[in-house]
Motif scaffolding. Structure first.
Motif, PDB file in Angstrom:
ATOM      1  N   GLY A  87      48.534  55.853  62.136  1.00 46.17           N
ATOM      2  CA  GLY A  87      47.554  55.341  63.100  1.00 46.17           C
ATOM      3  C   GLY A  87      46.134  55.402  62.592  1.00 46.17           C
ATOM      4  O   GLY A  87      45.191  55.540  63.381  1.00 46.17           O
ATOM      5  N   ARG A  88      45.939  55.275  61.270  1.00 48.34           N
ATOM      6  CA  ARG A  88      44.613  55.426  60.672  1.00 48.34           C
ATOM      7  C   ARG A  88      43.987  54.108  60.218  1.00 48.34           C
ATOM      8  O   ARG A  88      42.913  54.130  59.611  1.00 48.34           O
ATOM      9  N   LEU A  89      44.623  52.990  60.469  1.00 44.86           N
ATOM     10  CA  LEU A  89      43.998  51.729  60.094  1.00 44.86           C
ATOM     11  C   LEU A  89      42.758  51.479  60.940  1.00 44.86           C
ATOM     12  O   LEU A  89      42.737  51.803  62.133  1.00 44.86           O
ATOM     13  N   ALA A  90      41.748  50.887  60.316  1.00 42.12           N
ATOM     14  CA  ALA A  90      40.460  50.691  61.000  1.00 42.12           C
ATOM     15  C   ALA A  90      40.505  49.459  61.902  1.00 42.12           C
ATOM     16  O   ALA A  90      39.758  48.494  61.709  1.00 42.12           O
ATOM     17  N   THR A  91      41.395  49.475  62.880  1.00 41.83           N
ATOM     18  CA  THR A  91      41.419  48.405  63.865  1.00 41.83           C
ATOM     19  C   THR A  91      40.199  48.546  64.778  1.00 41.83           C
ATOM     20  O   THR A  91      39.552  49.596  64.814  1.00 41.83           O
ATOM     21  N   CYS A  92      39.901  47.493  65.530  1.00 39.13           N
ATOM     22  CA  CYS A  92      38.755  47.551  66.446  1.00 39.13           C
ATOM     23  C   CYS A  92      38.927  48.675  67.464  1.00 39.13           C
ATOM     24  O   CYS A  92      37.953  49.326  67.849  1.00 39.13           O
ATOM     25  N   GLU A  93      40.156  48.899  67.876  1.00 35.00           N
ATOM     26  CA  GLU A  93      40.435  49.977  68.828  1.00 35.00           C
ATOM     27  C   GLU A  93      40.059  51.328  68.246  1.00 35.00           C
ATOM     28  O   GLU A  93      39.399  52.151  68.900  1.00 35.00           O
ATOM     29  N   VAL A 105      38.004  41.161  70.237  1.00 35.91           N
ATOM     30  CA  VAL A 105      39.020  40.120  70.386  1.00 35.91           C
ATOM     31  C   VAL A 105      39.806  39.949  69.086  1.00 35.91           C
ATOM     32  O   VAL A 105      39.234  39.939  67.992  1.00 35.91           O
ATOM     33  N   CYS A 106      41.102  39.831  69.208  1.00 35.76           N
ATOM     34  CA  CYS A 106      41.982  39.656  68.050  1.00 35.76           C
ATOM     35  C   CYS A 106      41.593  38.393  67.291  1.00 35.76           C
ATOM     36  O   CYS A 106      41.470  37.306  67.865  1.00 35.76           O
ATOM     37  N   GLU A 114      41.964  43.629  70.093  1.00 33.89           N
ATOM     38  CA  GLU A 114      42.682  44.052  68.900  1.00 33.89           C
ATOM     39  C   GLU A 114      43.049  45.533  68.973  1.00 33.89           C
ATOM     40  O   GLU A 114      42.226  46.408  68.713  1.00 33.89           O
ATOM     41  N   THR A 115      44.272  45.801  69.329  1.00 33.38           N
ATOM     42  CA  THR A 115      44.843  47.133  69.204  1.00 33.38           C
ATOM     43  C   THR A 115      45.872  47.079  68.081  1.00 33.38           C
ATOM     44  O   THR A 115      46.247  45.996  67.620  1.00 33.38           O
ATOM     45  N   PHE A 116      46.335  48.230  67.672  1.00 31.69           N
ATOM     46  CA  PHE A 116      47.336  48.241  66.593  1.00 31.69           C
ATOM     47  C   PHE A 116      48.592  47.492  67.008  1.00 31.69           C
ATOM     48  O   PHE A 116      49.098  46.640  66.266  1.00 31.69           O
ATOM     49  N   GLU A 117      49.130  47.809  68.172  1.00 33.01           N
ATOM     50  CA  GLU A 117      50.359  47.179  68.631  1.00 33.01           C
ATOM     51  C   GLU A 117      50.192  45.672  68.766  1.00 33.01           C
ATOM     52  O   GLU A 117      51.074  44.896  68.391  1.00 33.01           O
TER      53      GLU A 117
END
Length: 218
Positions: A87-93, A105-106, A114-117
């Motif tokens: 769970g360490r990717l730098a997503t916007c979440e 926004v994705c 933009e969440t990981f899921e």
């Protein structure tokens, strides 16, 4: 237990001679890394794996170890997969959690945040990519959430060709979806789901060519 001596001094307890060469000093200093009061170095029969196990100690094995340790995907793919698992990717979440504000926004569907899921599994773009990859591997099922996919990975933990290819395909697809996300956000480069699938299959075939036991795949 047999004792070992150097010039009449016990090799375990003797002090490192000041006049010794740097090689001898390194050998003596290596005693500090031997567990159990250095009794492991006194055994008549010794193996590197035995030393490794004693130095490592006992710990609970993580359920996703086979995904990374027995994966023939390129290192960059397994690294991104490891970040995804942790769970360490730098997503916007995740960026928002540490105070970094960005467009939530994705960038792939422009519909949801933009969440990981969402980015990897719920987004229409990603879902289309995963569906094509699963069909190529012979699966006739829907794409599941990441937690469910990790559970399914446990069923592919042996060293057969099909299970190795499955682990490779998962890692490469995660990597390419993350690469596509970054290309859209930072370079305004857009690719279609079909282009991502073709790139993933090219990577899989390329890796299979370099591993003799995967000859049946290519």
């Amino acid at each position: 237990m047999k004792q070992y001596y150097v010039k009449g001094n016990n090799i375990i307890t003797t002090l490192v001679p000041h006049q010794a060469s740097w090689v001898i000093k390194k050998i003596f200093n290596a005693r500090t890394y031997a567990p159990g009061n250095s009794t492991i170095v006194l055994k008549h029969k010794l193996s590197i794996s035995q030393i490794y196990r004693e130095l490592r100690g006992n710990f609970q094995k993580v359920s996703w170890r086979k995904m990374l340790c027995n994966n023939y995907a390129p290192p960059k793919c397994t690294f991104i997969t490891w970040l995804a698992i942790m769970g360490r990717l730098a997503t916007c979440e995740n960026l928002l959690k540490v105070g970094v504000h960005c467009d939530q926004v994705c960038s792939q569907c422009n519909k949801e945040n933009e969440t990981f899921e969402h980015l990897f599994f719920l987004c229409d773009f990603s879902y289309e990519v995963w569906s094509a990859i699963l069909r190529w591997m012979g699966f006739r099922r829907n794409v599941e959430a990441w937690s469910v996919e990790l559970q399914l990975l446990k069923q592919h933990n042996n060293n057969s060709v099909s299970h190795n290819v499955y682990r490779m395909a998962i890692s490469m697809t995660v990597y390419l979806l993350w690469k596509e996300r970054n290309a859209r956000r930072f370079s305004q480069l857009l690719h279609t789901p079909n282009m991502i699938v073709r790139h993933a299959l090219m990577l899989i075939y390329t890796r299979c060519y370099s591993v003799k036991k995967f000859a049946s795949v290519v």
